[in-house]
Every structure is written in C-alpha cells, then in structure tokens.
Design a protein around this motif. Structure first.
Motif, mmCIF file in Angstrom:
data_model
loop_
_atom_site.group_PDB
_atom_site.id
_atom_site.type_symbol
_atom_site.label_atom_id
_atom_site.label_comp_id
_atom_site.label_asym_id
_atom_site.label_seq_id
_atom_site.Cartn_x
_atom_site.Cartn_y
_atom_site.Cartn_z
ATOM 1 N N GLU A 144 -19.427 21.353 -29.394
ATOM 2 C CA GLU A 144 -19.814 20.532 -28.246
ATOM 3 C C GLU A 144 -18.823 20.646 -27.094
ATOM 4 N N GLY A 145 -17.712 21.342 -27.320
ATOM 5 C CA GLY A 145 -16.706 21.507 -26.279
ATOM 6 C C GLY A 145 -15.716 20.361 -26.167
ATOM 7 N N ASN A 146 -15.747 19.447 -27.124
ATOM 8 C CA ASN A 146 -14.795 18.336 -27.134
ATOM 9 C C ASN A 146 -13.581 18.770 -27.950
ATOM 10 N N LEU A 147 -12.702 19.520 -27.301
ATOM 11 C CA LEU A 147 -11.597 20.173 -27.999
ATOM 12 C C LEU A 147 -10.537 19.211 -28.496
ATOM 13 N N VAL A 148 -10.299 18.126 -27.777
ATOM 14 C CA VAL A 148 -9.295 17.150 -28.230
ATOM 15 C C VAL A 148 -9.759 16.509 -29.533
ATOM 16 N N ALA A 149 -11.027 16.103 -29.586
ATOM 17 C CA ALA A 149 -11.560 15.511 -30.820
ATOM 18 C C ALA A 149 -11.562 16.550 -31.943
ATOM 19 N N ALA A 150 -11.933 17.786 -31.617
ATOM 20 C CA ALA A 150 -11.929 18.843 -32.635
ATOM 21 C C ALA A 150 -10.518 19.032 -33.184
ATOM 22 N N LEU A 151 -9.525 19.045 -32.301
ATOM 23 C CA LEU A 151 -8.135 19.175 -32.744
ATOM 24 C C LEU A 151 -7.751 18.023 -33.674
ATOM 25 N N ALA A 156 -4.397 25.176 -34.059
ATOM 26 C CA ALA A 156 -3.718 25.973 -33.030
ATOM 27 C C ALA A 156 -4.728 26.594 -32.081
ATOM 28 N N TYR A 157 -5.854 27.052 -32.622
ATOM 29 C CA TYR A 157 -6.863 27.682 -31.776
ATOM 30 C C TYR A 157 -7.487 26.681 -30.811
ATOM 31 N N HIS A 163 -5.746 25.336 -23.483
ATOM 32 C CA HIS A 163 -4.884 26.009 -22.515
ATOM 33 C C HIS A 163 -5.688 26.948 -21.616
ATOM 34 N N ARG A 164 -6.702 27.565 -22.167
ATOM 35 C CA ARG A 164 -7.530 28.477 -21.363
ATOM 36 C C ARG A 164 -8.263 27.725 -20.259
ATOM 37 N N THR A 165 -8.680 26.498 -20.540
ATOM 38 C CA THR A 165 -9.387 25.716 -19.517
ATOM 39 C C THR A 165 -8.423 24.928 -18.635
ATOM 40 N N ASP A 166 -7.220 24.649 -19.138
ATOM 41 C CA ASP A 166 -6.215 23.907 -18.385
ATOM 42 C C ASP A 166 -4.838 24.481 -18.704
ATOM 43 N N PRO A 167 -4.320 25.349 -17.844
ATOM 44 C CA PRO A 167 -3.049 26.026 -18.108
ATOM 45 C C PRO A 167 -1.843 25.092 -18.242
ATOM 46 N N VAL A 169 -0.196 33.546 -28.163
ATOM 47 C CA VAL A 169 0.572 32.371 -27.735
ATOM 48 C C VAL A 169 1.949 32.793 -27.239
ATOM 49 N N ARG A 170 2.622 33.639 -27.988
ATOM 50 C CA ARG A 170 3.961 34.082 -27.574
ATOM 51 C C ARG A 170 3.920 34.815 -26.236
ATOM 52 N N SER A 171 2.893 35.636 -26.026
ATOM 53 C CA SER A 171 2.803 36.361 -24.752
ATOM 54 C C SER A 171 2.599 35.385 -23.595
ATOM 55 N N ARG A 172 1.813 34.352 -23.797
ATOM 56 C CA ARG A 172 1.596 33.349 -22.747
ATOM 57 C C ARG A 172 2.860 32.528 -22.494
ATOM 58 N N LEU A 173 3.576 32.201 -23.557
ATOM 59 C CA LEU A 173 4.808 31.439 -23.399
ATOM 60 C C LEU A 173 5.869 32.252 -22.670
#
Length: 144
Positions: A56-63, A90-91, A97-101, A136-140
């Motif tokens: 459903e795109g509710n990533l916080v609840a999914a986490l 982690a995913y 992060h992809r939707t909000d850097p 993740v390491r490359s983005r960090l």
C-alpha cells in the motif's frame, strides 16, 4: 518524511535492536505493557501486515511490522527469519530514502551488517543483504 517521524523511527528501531533479547522472553509485565506475546501466529500476522503496508506504500507502518517480525523470530529462535526480517526492515528504510533523501540510511546499514553476521542466514538472504548493503554504503559515502 518530517523530523519527528524520523526520530520516532530511530527510537523504534533502537528499541527493537537493543531490547530484542529481553523482548524475546515472555513475561507478564511485557504483556501488560501491550507487547505481543511471542508465537508463530504473531510472527505470521506481523509478516502479513508488513507485506500489506508495503504494498500500500505505507513504508513506516511496514517497517514497524518488519521490526515486530524480527522480534517474534528472535523469540521463536529462528535466526533464518531474523535475518530476513533485518533485510526487509532495511529495505523499507532504503525505499523511504528513495522518496525522501533526508531519511537516514545508517539504521539500514546496521540492520544489514547485523543480518550478515547471523551464521544461519540462508545463502539467498545473504546475497540480497550484501547487495542492499553495497547500495546503502555507496549512498552514505556520497553523502559525506
């Protein structure tokens, strides 16, 4: 994602990662505090809810449900499922992060490193965690 939600996410993640061994022990006090008792049914429910919220795109609840999935798996002494839960949690952070850097990837890095340290993690899980950790390491590194 606003700063309050990010801090709340960090607190929930720290609580699950830091308190997991104690949380895995059944106790009347934890039940009174509203913490789900450990069971296969609770693990399956957490898994289903995490997948539903992710779809459903509710990533916080999914986490949050993947963190519960991990807690249940620990309590059930299922390290294979703990590793998958760490990868999936982690995913969710990676997707946020992809939707909000501004979403911090450090918790994802920690989950993936801890997941890779589980000797019983399946080869498929290890492969996916390693790919996610590389991302993740490359983005960090870019952020520094």
């Amino acid at each position: 994602m606003n700063k309050t939600a990010c801090w709340g996410l960090a607190v929930v993640l720290a609580a699950v990662l830091g308190a997991a061994p104690a949380a895995a022990l059944p106790s009347q006090t934890s039940n009174e505090a509203g913490i789900q008792p450990v069971s296969w049914d609770a693990w399956l429910a957490a898994k289903a809810k995490a997948e539903k919220h992710d779809a459903e795109g509710n990533l916080v609840a999914a986490l949050q449900y993947y963190l519960e999935y991990m807690r249940q798996a620990r309590g059930l002494n299922s390290p294979v499922r703990v590793a998958w839960g760490m990868n999936n949690a982690a995913y969710m952070i990676i997707k946020m992060h992809r939707t909000d850097p501004t979403v911090d990837l450090e918790p994802a890095r920690k989950l993936l490193e801890d997941g890779l340290a589980i000797p019983q993690a399946s080869e498929d899980c290890r492969k996916i965690m390693a790919m996610n950790l590389e991302h993740v390491r490359s983005r960090l590194e870019r952020a520094r």
